[in-house]
Design a protein around this motif. Structure first.
Motif, PDB file in Angstrom:
ATOM      1  N   THR A 132       0.821  -1.217   0.000  1.00 51.38           N
ATOM      2  CA  THR A 132       0.000   0.000   0.000  1.00 51.38           C
ATOM      3  C   THR A 132       0.855   1.267   0.000  1.00 51.38           C
ATOM      4  O   THR A 132       0.482   2.254  -0.628  1.00 51.38           O
TER       5      THR A 132
ATOM      6  N   ALA B 215      -1.130   3.328   5.764  1.00 51.28           N
ATOM      7  CA  ALA B 215      -0.807   1.899   5.751  1.00 51.28           C
ATOM      8  C   ALA B 215      -1.321   1.207   7.014  1.00 51.28           C
ATOM      9  O   ALA B 215      -1.661   0.024   6.969  1.00 51.28           O
TER      10      ALA B 215
ATOM     11  N   LEU C 109      -5.085   0.358   6.741  1.00 51.03           N
ATOM     12  CA  LEU C 109      -5.223  -0.648   5.692  1.00 51.03           C
ATOM     13  C   LEU C 109      -4.633  -1.997   6.108  1.00 51.03           C
ATOM     14  O   LEU C 109      -4.899  -3.018   5.470  1.00 51.03           O
TER      15      LEU C 109
END
Length: 268
Positions: A168, A186, A189
């Motif tokens: 990501t 990040a 996620l």
């Protein structure tokens, strides 16, 4: 055992640093560390890598949630890049975690190392990571990247216990985001990857029973890492955004290279 606890505690502090600065949540630090501790203390070698990946996922749940909360309060998160990407990452993570329980420990270690090597090579050779031409506004994610890309991120990240940051961060970086923004996002996620991975590994019927284990998750090792990481996250969040962008991206690659060397040195 006392030596192992202090080793995990120290590396837990390092995990806290990487969680805030790089969005790792702990995966690239905790997997080699837990694997090394388990093999050094004569735990069954066949399960050591699975236990390391599973425990890494459990640690990431806590680290990523804590870091996400702090970054949300600081206004560093952009919702347009988080949803629906996070949902598709969660779908891929469920499949990746289940698949990893069916793969042998040696194969899992080799995949982990190969993943590191590919990521480092891509970051160094492909334009847009070390030096990015920032766009205002940054480019949005297209549907294919959100759906198929999201599921791919979840699949690979959950299988290897590394969160989604190593895919990501470059993805968002090449969309024109500053390193501080990309690494901040990040963490949220990585939450669906960590949650899906932890549940699958904890309930895996193939997990061998062991003292302090819940499925493949090694609770004492995870607790020791969190004792070191959580206070460090609280301190490190104060320096987020102060690191020059170029130095930040270079340090990201250097850290991955160090982890790769460690894994190879451990006999992979």
């Amino acid at each position: 055992m006392l030596t192992s606890f202090f080793s995990l505690l120290i590396f837990g502090c390092l995990t806290g640093v990487t969680t805030v600065l790089f969005g790792f949540g702990g995966g690239f630090i905790t997997v080699p560390v837990i694997y090394g501790v388990l093999t050094a203390t004569a735990r069954p070698g066949a399960d050591a890598m699975h236990v390391a990946v599973a425990t890494s996922a459990a640690v990431m749940v806590v680290n990523a949630v804590v870091a996400t909360s702090a970054q949300w309060r600081q206004g560093r998160l952009r919702s347009a890049y988080l949803w629906p990407l996070a949902g598709f990452i969660a779908i891929g993570a469920c499949a990746g975690s289940f698949a990893a329980t069916l793969v042998g420990g040696t194969a899992l270690r080799l995949l982990f190392t190969a993943y590191l090597l590919v990521t480092i090579t891509d970051s160094l050779l492909r334009k847009g990571f070390l030096s990015v031409a920032h766009q205002i506004p940054a480019k949005s994610l297209d549907r294919g990247t959100t759906t198929l890309g999201g599921m791919g991120i979840g699949l690979v990240a959950a299988a290897l216990g590394v969160g989604g940051s190593v895919m990501t961060v470059p993805l968002l970086r090449r969309r024109g985001l500053l390193m501080a923004e990309a690494t901040a996002m990040a963490n949220p996620l990585s939450v669906p990857v960590a949650v899906a991975g932890t549940l699958v590994y904890a309930l895996a019927p193939t997990a061998a029973s062991g003292a302090g284990q819940f499925g493949y998750v090694h609770v004492p090792a995870g607790a020791a890492l969190l004792v070191g990481s959580l206070p460090t996250i609280a301190v490190m969040r104060r320096v987020t955004g102060r690191v020059p962008d170029r130095a930040h991206s270079a340090a990201y690659v250097v850290l991955l290279l160090v982890v790769l060397i460690v894994m190879v040195t451990m006999g992979i």
